[in-house]
Each structure stands twice: as structure tokens, then as C-alpha cells.
Design a protein around this motif. Structure first.
Motif, short mmCIF file in Angstrom:
data_model
loop_
_atom_site.label_atom_id
_atom_site.label_comp_id
_atom_site.label_asym_id
_atom_site.label_seq_id
_atom_site.Cartn_x
_atom_site.Cartn_y
_atom_site.Cartn_z
N MET A 242 0.82 -1.21 0.00
CA MET A 242 0.00 0.00 0.00
C MET A 242 0.86 1.26 0.00
O MET A 242 0.49 2.26 -0.63
N LEU A 243 1.98 1.24 0.70
CA LEU A 243 2.89 2.38 0.65
C LEU A 243 3.37 2.63 -0.77
O LEU A 243 3.42 3.77 -1.24
N SER A 244 3.71 1.56 -1.45
CA SER A 244 4.19 1.71 -2.82
C SER A 244 3.06 2.10 -3.77
O SER A 244 3.22 2.98 -4.61
N TYR A 245 1.90 1.44 -3.61
CA TYR A 245 0.79 1.70 -4.53
C TYR A 245 0.29 3.14 -4.42
O TYR A 245 0.17 3.86 -5.40
N PHE A 246 0.01 3.57 -3.18
CA PHE A 246 -0.55 4.91 -3.00
C PHE A 246 0.52 6.00 -2.97
O PHE A 246 0.21 7.16 -3.19
N GLY A 247 1.76 5.61 -2.67
CA GLY A 247 2.80 6.62 -2.55
C GLY A 247 3.69 6.79 -3.76
O GLY A 247 4.30 7.86 -3.94
N THR A 248 3.78 5.75 -4.62
CA THR A 248 4.73 5.82 -5.73
C THR A 248 4.12 5.44 -7.07
O THR A 248 4.77 5.61 -8.09
N ASP A 249 2.91 4.88 -7.08
CA ASP A 249 2.26 4.51 -8.34
C ASP A 249 1.59 5.74 -8.93
O ASP A 249 0.74 6.37 -8.30
N GLN A 250 1.97 6.09 -10.15
CA GLN A 250 1.49 7.33 -10.75
C GLN A 250 -0.03 7.39 -10.86
O GLN A 250 -0.64 8.45 -10.78
N SER A 251 -0.69 6.24 -11.02
CA SER A 251 -2.14 6.23 -11.15
C SER A 251 -2.82 6.75 -9.88
O SER A 251 -3.92 7.30 -9.94
N GLN A 252 -2.16 6.59 -8.72
CA GLN A 252 -2.69 7.11 -7.46
C GLN A 252 -2.09 8.47 -7.12
O GLN A 252 -2.79 9.38 -6.67
N VAL A 253 -0.78 8.60 -7.31
CA VAL A 253 -0.12 9.88 -7.02
C VAL A 253 -0.73 11.00 -7.83
O VAL A 253 -0.91 12.13 -7.34
N GLN A 254 -1.08 10.71 -9.07
CA GLN A 254 -1.66 11.73 -9.94
C GLN A 254 -2.95 12.30 -9.37
O GLN A 254 -3.28 13.46 -9.59
N ARG A 255 -3.66 11.47 -8.57
CA ARG A 255 -4.90 11.95 -7.96
C ARG A 255 -4.61 13.03 -6.94
O ARG A 255 -5.17 14.11 -6.99
N TYR A 256 -3.73 12.73 -5.96
CA TYR A 256 -3.54 13.74 -4.93
C TYR A 256 -2.63 14.89 -5.37
O TYR A 256 -2.62 15.94 -4.74
N PHE A 481 6.60 -5.58 -8.82
CA PHE A 481 7.33 -4.33 -9.02
C PHE A 481 7.28 -3.37 -7.84
O PHE A 481 8.22 -2.61 -7.61
N TYR A 482 6.18 -3.38 -7.09
CA TYR A 482 5.92 -2.31 -6.15
C TYR A 482 6.96 -2.18 -5.05
O TYR A 482 7.33 -1.08 -4.64
N GLY A 483 7.41 -3.30 -4.49
CA GLY A 483 8.35 -3.23 -3.38
C GLY A 483 9.64 -2.54 -3.77
O GLY A 483 10.16 -1.70 -3.02
N SER A 484 10.17 -2.87 -4.93
CA SER A 484 11.42 -2.26 -5.39
C SER A 484 11.26 -0.76 -5.65
O SER A 484 12.14 0.04 -5.32
N VAL A 523 6.12 -18.97 -2.34
CA VAL A 523 6.10 -17.82 -1.44
C VAL A 523 4.98 -16.87 -1.87
O VAL A 523 4.87 -16.51 -3.04
N GLY A 524 4.14 -16.44 -0.92
CA GLY A 524 3.01 -15.57 -1.23
C GLY A 524 3.46 -14.25 -1.84
O GLY A 524 4.50 -13.70 -1.46
N CYS A 525 2.66 -13.73 -2.78
CA CYS A 525 3.08 -12.54 -3.53
C CYS A 525 3.23 -11.30 -2.65
O CYS A 525 4.00 -10.40 -2.98
N LEU A 526 2.50 -11.22 -1.53
CA LEU A 526 2.63 -10.05 -0.67
C LEU A 526 4.04 -9.92 -0.10
O LEU A 526 4.51 -8.80 0.15
N TRP A 527 4.73 -11.04 0.07
CA TRP A 527 6.09 -10.99 0.60
C TRP A 527 7.07 -10.48 -0.43
O TRP A 527 8.20 -10.08 -0.08
N HIS A 528 6.69 -10.48 -1.71
CA HIS A 528 7.56 -9.91 -2.75
C HIS A 528 7.77 -8.42 -2.50
O HIS A 528 8.85 -7.88 -2.76
N ASN A 529 6.73 -7.75 -2.00
CA ASN A 529 6.85 -6.32 -1.72
C ASN A 529 7.88 -6.05 -0.64
O ASN A 529 8.67 -5.11 -0.72
N VAL A 530 7.86 -6.88 0.40
CA VAL A 530 8.81 -6.71 1.49
C VAL A 530 10.23 -6.97 1.01
O VAL A 530 11.14 -6.17 1.27
N SER A 531 10.43 -8.08 0.31
CA SER A 531 11.78 -8.44 -0.14
C SER A 531 12.34 -7.39 -1.09
O SER A 531 13.51 -7.00 -0.97
N GLY A 532 11.52 -6.89 -2.01
CA GLY A 532 12.00 -5.88 -2.94
C GLY A 532 12.41 -4.59 -2.25
O GLY A 532 13.49 -4.04 -2.49
N ALA A 533 11.56 -4.09 -1.35
CA ALA A 533 11.84 -2.83 -0.66
C ALA A 533 13.08 -2.96 0.24
O ALA A 533 13.94 -2.07 0.27
#
Length: 553
Positions: A242-256, A481-484, A523-533
Motif C-alpha cells: 500500500m505504501l508503494s501503490y498509494f505513494g509511488t504509483d502514478q495512477s494514485q499519485v496523480q490523484r492527490y 514491481f511495487y516493493g522495489s 512464497v506468497g506474492c505479498l512478501w515480494h513487496n517486502v523483499s524488494g523494498a
């Protein structure tokens, strides 16, 4: 489908499209086209953010997920409130105050152009694939309704949406999203009312049956890297996502970035923090109610009518044998359910669970046979809700639900394509090819980019619908992609971090995620975000500190 349902669909889509185009008249600047001239109120931005998430994927994939797997998926969003609070005090002030068009512009100011370009490229790739998944969701609905080939359904949804997005801008998309939220929530509440009304037993007895199958289990406190939805994966992996999606994804950042001030941008994010989990839980409960409805009513052996027809035609003997087993299992489950509802007790619930397990075994065998007969993946979780809506809802309700699905899909797709075009024009075309030109020129390029990304998304859509639950598919795409990407923005807030560390860390992070994703597929996909970041931040900081020490020596 009855003509009254079609009238409801057509009228609603015309209202959305006409109003959206009306709001784009006079837009001649790229700031107006991409950022609504930074004048949207916080509540419109907040509803737009939520409507983008409540796409057709949510209405189809998440409800289907609830019907087959229960409420466990809501754990996926446990990290959302934490992420929104953290973003409100970190990235939101940084990005809104920087007056940038894309989140990745800030990375060049902090690091260098190559870090900006690589991060933006990763966003384009991930969001382009996700946009394809969003197109796939309503295409699944049309395919289930009419038995049309999925490719034609993708074109039917994708082409009009591309045209609308090319002509419109983010302001039109945002105000359309406000309407979507009203219609979507109204459709969901109506669906709940119909389902509860159609149940032949009291609601508490029905929920006891669902609980016996594990569908009311919300919390899973086991710490398992192979289990996708647990409390810990939601809190830890979900927060990173969620940090990556809402904080770094242009589709959400463009909103705020389009909000009028930093405070209004924060308020728009907090709206999601407060309401997203309850709304997601409501959608999953609808899936559970559909499961309960089919417990007392005949359900299809295969919810995908196309695969049902292929199996019936190509392997009639196998189909007849499975159909006989399915009918017997249905009757056994219904009888056990009525007995359990009439005489509550552990033994009766255990009998019901055994009968339900027997029916699910038949369903698995039928899906396997359909996969062999069709040569395609036969997972049909995305067809459960469309079949229920079309076969069982009263006149008019199917039209309202279908209008909500199509309109939500078009709005979400428009938002995705607009953000893809923004990043393409600002981060690549304007940055590397033509730095100076008129706004009219960049608007033209932006519209061309929108069309090209639309074509790319439609190609992805033809494959995404066969990969299982669409809500899981889009999250798998994003988690790769999001975690990295998040790791790079975390580095940007550390004064010691250098451009070399950020670029090398990003490459290391994506390599680590790829190694985990393909080397450890369980390995569950949610853990990909942690490992990438973690890898991006650790490697980047290590190289930054080491490089500075070497330079001093």
C-alpha cells in the motif's frame, strides 16, 4: 438479457460519457489534462481513489474470491490504514510541494535521470499489465452473458474506453469516479438485500453453515511465507504494498497531485484508510452469501458456460458422468444444509461440511476435465457472480449491476491509461526527446500514448482472464514491481543515499524479487513487496555509505 436491463446499461453509460466529455471542454494545457489544473477538492480526490480500486475486478474477482475462499482475503488490506498515515507525513508533502507531474520527476531531482527513467519504466510495465487485467474483468461478464469469444469482448470494452480516455483528462475521470462510487455502493447494497431475501433459512443459521466450511474465518495468525493471506502478510507485506501503490504509483499519485493543497491531499488518502476495509469486507460477504444461495439452489457444475459447452460436446461420456455426480452431491449438500439449519449442532454441521467437500471435489474434477477438453485454464472463479446476477436477480437488478461493472471498468481503465500517458510524455518523451514545445504538441503526444497503451492493455487482457481470480492476478502483477519502487523512494528520504546507490539498489531489488518469484513460487506474492523494498534500501544505503567512504579515502 431483458431489454429493460439493456436500457439501464445504455442510459447510465451515456450519462457518464457525456458528462465526462463536457468537463473536458476548453482543456488546452497539459496541467489541465494531466492534473486538472490542481484544483480538485479532497472528497472528490478521495472518492476517485476509491473508485479506481473498486473496479470491475473488485466486483467480479473479489466477490468470486469470497464465494470460493471466504473472508480471508480482507487481511490483504490490514496494512492500508498504517500506510495512509505514513504517506500523509512523508511522501505526500514531498511530492505535492515539489509541483511535479509524476512521482518519478522527484527522483531525478533527488538522484539522477537514469534512476527516474528506470523507476518510471517499471511503473509503465506493471501498470500496463494491470490495466489489461481491468479490461479483462468486464470482458468476462460479456463472455458469460452471450457466449462470445473473449477477444471480441475485450475489444468491445477496450476500444470505447480508449476513445473516451484519449478525448478526456484526469478531471473528467475524477468526476466520473464520484458517480461510480454512488452506483457501485448502491448496487452492492441492493445485491445484499436480494441475497438475504432469497435465503430460505434465517441469516444466522446460514452463516453457521458458511462458518462450518471456513468461509467466515477472517484472521489467520500463522506465520507462513507460502500462505498468501495471513494477518502478518497483510500487516507487513500489505503495508509495503500500500505504501508503494498509494505513494509511488502514478495512477494514485496523480490523484492527490491534482488536489488543491497538501492538507486536502492527506484528507483524500485518509478517506481510503477509513472506508476501504469495511467496503472490501462487504464485497467478500456478498461472495459468501452467493455461496449460501447456491447451497439451497441448483448451481452450475461449471460457471463458465463456454467451457461447459466444450466439455459437453467433446467428451459427452465424461460430462454425463460428472453431471450425475454433481447432481447427487448438490442434493446431498442441500439436504445436509437444511438439516443443520433446522437442528443446530456439531454433528449436523460436520455432515454438511463433508457434503460440501464432496461437491467441491466434483467441481475440481469438472474443472480439470474442462481444462483438458478446451486446452485452456478452466478456473472459473471470475464467472460465479456474472452467472448469479444474470440467472437469479429480479428484472432491472441485472442491468444496474452490469452498468456498475462496465462503468467502473471504464473509469478505472481511463484512470490507468491517463497515468500511463502522463509518465510516458513527461518522463520519457519530454525528458529525453523534446524538452520544449507547445502544450498543444504535448497534448497530442499524450493522446497518442494513451491509444498505444490501450492497445497494449487489450493484448494483456486476452490472457489475464484465464489466470484465475482477477483480483489476485492484478495483485501478483503489482507485487512483482511495487516493493522495489518503494525502496527507491525510501532511499530518497535518507540524506546519505546517492544516485549510484539508488540505481544499483533498484536493480538488485528487482533481481531479488525475480529470484523469489521464479525460484520460490510457493512464497506468497505479498512478501515480494517486502523483499524488494528491503533489498533496494539495504543495497542502496550500503553502496551509498561505502562510496562516500571510498571517495573520502
Amino acid at each position: 438479457m431483458h431489454w429493460i436491463n439493456w436500457v439501464i446499461v445504455v442510459v447510465y453509460l451515456l450519462v457518464v460519457v457525456v458528462d465526462g466529455l463536457r468537463r473536458t471542454r476548453g482543456t488546452t494545457s497539459i496541467e489541465g489534462y494531466f492534473l486538472a489544473s490542481r484544483r480538485l477538492p479532497w472528497w472528490a480526490v478521495g472518492l476517485s481513489v476509491m473508485a479506481t480500486q473498486l473496479s470491475a475486478i473488485t466486483l467480479i474477482g473479489t466477490t468470486g474470491q469470497g464465494a470460493t475462499d471466504g473472508l480471508r482475503f480482507v487481511q490483504f488490506y490490514f496494512g492500508l490504514p498504517v500506510a495512509m498515515v505514513l504517506l500523509g507525513v512523508t511522501l505526500v508533502p514531498f511530492l505535492h510541494g515539489a509541483k511535479v507531474y509524476t512521482a518519478y520527476e522527484y527522483l531525478e531531482r533527488r538522484f539522477d535521470a537514469r534512476t527516474r527513467s528506470l523507476t518510471s519504466f517499471l511503473f509503465l510495465l506493471s501498470r500496463g499489465m494491470s490495466a489489461g487485467t481491468i479490461i479483462a474483468a468486464p470482458s468476462v461478464v460479456l463472455s458469460a452473458i452471450f457466449g462470445w469469444d473473449l477477444t471480441w469482448c475485450v475489444l468491445l470494452i477496450g476500444v470505447p474506453t480508449i476513445v473516451y480516455t484519449v478525448l478526456g483528462g484526469v478531471e473528467a475521470v475524477a468526476w466520473a469516479d464520484v458517480k461510480q462510487m454512488v452506483v457501485i455502493v448502491g448496487a452492492l447494497l441492493a445485491l445484499v438485500a436480494v441475497l438475504v431475501w432469497r435465503l430460505p433459512v434465517p441469516l444466522d443459521d446460514a452463516f453457521r453453515l458458511a462458518g462450518a466450511t471456513g468461509r467466515l474465518r477472517v484472521f489467520d495468525f500463522s506465520f507462513s511465507l507460502t500462505e498468501t493471506y495471513t494477518f502478518w502478510s497483510g500487516i507487513l507485506g500489505g503495508t509495503f504494498l500500500m505504501l508503494s501503490y498509494f505513494g509511488t504509483d502514478q495512477s494514485q499519485v496523480q490523484r492527490y497531485l491534482a488536489a488543491r493543497s497538501v492538507d486536502e491531499a492527506r484528507s483524500s488518502l485518509l478517506m481510503s484508510a477509513y472506508w476501504k476495509i469495511p467496503l472490501q469486507a462487504l464485497i467478500l460477504v456478498i461472495g459468501v452469501l452467493v455461496f449460501l444461495f447456491y447451497t439451497f439452489a441448483p448451481s452450475p457444475m461449471l460457471f463458465n458456460p463456454r467451457h461447459d459447452g466444450i466439455l459437453r460436446e467433446r467428451q459427452p461420456a465424461v460430462y454425463a458422468e460428472l453431471e450425475s455426480r454433481h447432481a447427487a452431491a448438490l442434493a446431498g449438500r442441500e439436504q445436509a444444509a437444511r438439516e443443520a439449519a433446522a437442528a443446530p449442532g456439531g454433528g449436523s454441521l460436520a455432515t454438511f461440511k463433508a457434503q460440501n467437500d464432496a461437491l467441491e471435489t466434483v467441481r475440481k474434477d469438472a474443472l480439470a476435465a474442462a481444462a483438458v477438453a478446451s486446452g485452456e485454464s478452466a478456473r472459473d472463479v471470475n464467472y460465479i457472480i456474472p452467472r448469479f446476477v444474470l440467472d437469479n436477480l429480479p428484472l432491472g437488478f441485472a442491468g444496474v449491476f452490469l452498468a456498475a461493472v462496465l462503468a467502473a471498468a471504464m473509469s478505472s481503465i481511463a484512470a490507468e491509461l491517463n497515468s500511463l500517458a502522463t509518465a510516458t510524455v513527461v518522463d520519457f518523451y519530454q525528458r529525453w526527446y523534446r524538452k520544449e514545445d507547445t502544450d498543444l504538441h504535448f497534448l497530442t503526444v499524450g493522446r497518442i500514448a494513451t491509444a498505444l497503451w490501450g492497445v497494449f492493455a487489450m493484448v494483456v487482457a486476452t490472457y489475464a482472464a484465464t489466470l484465475g481470480s482477477l483480483i489476485e492476478v492484478v495483485n501478483r502483477f503489482g507485487s512483482f514491481f511495487y516493493g522495489s519502487i518503494l525502496g527507491v523512494f525510501l532511499l530518497a528520504m535518507v540524506k546519505r543515499a546517492t544516485a549510484l546507490g539508488a540505481f544499483a539498489g533498484l536493480i538488485a531489488g528487482m533481481s531479488a524479487v525475480a529470484a523469489v518469484s521464479f525460484g520460490l513460487p510457493t512464497v506468497g506474492c505479498l512478501w515480494h513487496n517486502v523483499s524488494g523494498a528491503v533489498v533496494v534500501f539495504s543495497v542502496g544505503l550500503l553502496l551509498s555509505v561505502g562510496g562516500k567512504r571510498e571517495a573520502l579515502a
